[in-house]
Design a protein around this motif. Structure first.
Motif, PDB file in Angstrom:
ATOM      1  N   GLY A   1       0.741  -1.193  -0.209  1.00 40.46           N
ATOM      2  CA  GLY A   1      -0.048  -0.082  -0.121  1.00 40.46           C
ATOM      3  C   GLY A   1       0.837   1.277  -0.126  1.00 40.46           C
ATOM      4  N   LYS A   2       2.108   1.179  -0.015  1.00 38.92           N
ATOM      5  CA  LYS A   2       2.942   2.285  -0.026  1.00 38.92           C
ATOM      6  C   LYS A   2       3.800   2.486  -1.437  1.00 38.92           C
ATOM      7  N   GLU A   3       4.290   3.713  -1.782  1.00 43.40           N
ATOM      8  CA  GLU A   3       5.208   4.069  -2.835  1.00 43.40           C
ATOM      9  C   GLU A   3       6.377   3.182  -2.556  1.00 43.40           C
ATOM     10  N   ARG A   4       7.046   2.829  -3.714  1.00 40.39           N
ATOM     11  CA  ARG A   4       8.517   2.361  -3.726  1.00 40.39           C
ATOM     12  C   ARG A   4       9.466   3.539  -3.406  1.00 40.39           C
ATOM     13  N   GLU A   5      10.284   3.310  -2.307  1.00 39.31           N
ATOM     14  CA  GLU A   5      10.865   4.470  -1.918  1.00 39.31           C
ATOM     15  C   GLU A   5      12.871   3.868  -1.900  1.00 39.31           C
ATOM     16  N   ALA A   6      13.481   4.630  -2.353  1.00 38.35           N
ATOM     17  CA  ALA A   6      14.976   4.499  -2.220  1.00 38.35           C
ATOM     18  C   ALA A   6      15.476   4.578  -0.690  1.00 38.35           C
ATOM     19  N   VAL A   7      16.230   3.544  -0.404  1.00 37.82           N
ATOM     20  CA  VAL A   7      16.954   3.515   0.843  1.00 37.82           C
ATOM     21  C   VAL A   7      18.440   3.793   0.875  1.00 37.82           C
ATOM     22  N   ALA A   8      19.196   3.329  -0.274  1.00 39.86           N
ATOM     23  CA  ALA A   8      20.543   3.500  -0.259  1.00 39.86           C
ATOM     24  C   ALA A   8      21.129   3.385  -1.745  1.00 39.86           C
ATOM     25  N   GLY A   9      21.997   4.117  -2.096  1.00 38.53           N
ATOM     26  CA  GLY A   9      22.507   4.244  -3.338  1.00 38.53           C
ATOM     27  C   GLY A   9      24.049   4.230  -3.447  1.00 38.53           C
ATOM     28  N   VAL A  10      24.685   3.846  -4.403  1.00 38.75           N
ATOM     29  CA  VAL A  10      26.156   3.833  -4.627  1.00 38.75           C
ATOM     30  C   VAL A  10      26.501   4.143  -6.136  1.00 38.75           C
ATOM     31  N   ASP A  11      27.329   4.847  -6.452  1.00 41.25           N
ATOM     32  CA  ASP A  11      27.946   4.939  -7.900  1.00 41.25           C
ATOM     33  C   ASP A  11      29.240   4.466  -8.195  1.00 41.25           C
ATOM     34  N   SER A  12      29.423   4.582  -9.464  1.00 42.82           N
ATOM     35  CA  SER A  12      30.856   4.026  -9.949  1.00 42.82           C
ATOM     36  C   SER A  12      31.997   4.536  -8.963  1.00 42.82           C
ATOM     37  N   ALA A  13      31.782   5.916  -8.807  1.00 42.78           N
ATOM     38  CA  ALA A  13      32.700   6.398  -7.935  1.00 42.78           C
ATOM     39  C   ALA A  13      33.047   6.090  -6.448  1.00 42.78           C
ATOM     40  N   ASP A  14      32.064   4.989  -5.899  1.00 44.94           N
ATOM     41  CA  ASP A  14      31.842   4.381  -4.761  1.00 44.94           C
ATOM     42  C   ASP A  14      31.284   5.600  -3.903  1.00 44.94           C
ATOM     43  N   ARG A  15      30.555   6.599  -4.349  1.00 48.83           N
ATOM     44  CA  ARG A  15      29.789   7.482  -3.655  1.00 48.83           C
ATOM     45  C   ARG A  15      28.690   6.881  -3.129  1.00 48.83           C
ATOM     46  N   ARG A  16      28.210   6.879  -1.614  1.00 46.77           N
ATOM     47  CA  ARG A  16      27.328   6.216  -1.057  1.00 46.77           C
ATOM     48  C   ARG A  16      26.021   7.264  -0.455  1.00 46.77           C
ATOM     49  N   ARG A  17      24.862   6.937  -0.690  1.00 49.69           N
ATOM     50  CA  ARG A  17      23.932   7.959  -0.252  1.00 49.69           C
ATOM     51  C   ARG A  17      22.675   6.977   0.331  1.00 49.69           C
ATOM     52  N   TYR A  18      22.311   7.832   1.529  1.00 50.12           N
ATOM     53  CA  TYR A  18      21.100   6.995   2.343  1.00 50.12           C
ATOM     54  C   TYR A  18      20.049   7.810   2.337  1.00 50.12           C
ATOM     55  N   ALA A  19      18.718   7.421   2.552  1.00 50.24           N
ATOM     56  CA  ALA A  19      17.644   8.063   2.702  1.00 50.24           C
ATOM     57  C   ALA A  19      17.801   8.402   4.351  1.00 50.24           C
ATOM     58  N   ASP A  20      17.004   9.420   4.641  1.00 49.93           N
ATOM     59  CA  ASP A  20      17.444   9.920   6.062  1.00 49.93           C
ATOM     60  C   ASP A  20      16.833   8.935   7.207  1.00 49.93           C
ATOM     61  N   SER A  21      15.837   8.311   6.770  1.00 48.20           N
ATOM     62  CA  SER A  21      15.106   7.368   7.450  1.00 48.20           C
ATOM     63  C   SER A  21      15.920   6.019   7.949  1.00 48.20           C
TER      64      SER A  21
END
Length: 126
Positions: A42-62
């Motif tokens: 019942g909820k939208e698909r949400e991003a939780v973590a990402g990484v790229d080819s330069a190994d930059r890592r990102r996270y959802a605040d939650s």
């Protein structure tokens, strides 16, 4: 043909840990972005973590502080370590890939990713 296959989902007690894996085949790009998304019923698909080819890592605040994304290029694999699991982490978890580096804003959008896996279910009980 690009194929993403997730594994590692399970039913666990709150406070436990899981390590999700995503095996990528046919995805051989020098620049790319990969991410983990989740979707609860019942909820939208949400991003939780990402990484790229330069190994930059990102996270959802939650999920900051509990989720750790990593990659092993030699094994063509993406991982998501989830610690201190909570019932609200219950969802289907998906691996996504895009053959370009995404901005700090666009990585959050599911529409930014061309390739998707079928998902692996994580269920957390209290």
């Amino acid at each position: 043909q690009v194929q993403l296959v997730e594994s590692g989902g399970d039913s666990v007690q709150a406070g436990g840990s899981l390590r999700l894996s995503c095996a990528a085949s046919g995805f051989a790009y020098s620049t790319y972005s990969m991410a983990w998304f989740r979707q609860a019923p019942g909820k939208e698909r949400e991003a939780v973590a990402g990484v790229d080819s330069a190994d930059r890592r990102r996270y959802a605040d939650s999920v900051k502080g509990r989720f750790t994304i990593s990659q092993d290029n030699a094994k063509h694999s993406l991982y998501l370590q989830i610690d201190s699991l909570k019932p609200e982490d219950t969802a289907m978890y998906y691996c996504a890939a895009e053959p370009r580096v995404l901005s700090v804003f666009s990585w959050l959008s599911k529409d930014s990713y061309r390739y998707w896996g079928q998902g692996t279910q994580v269920t957390v009980s209290s």
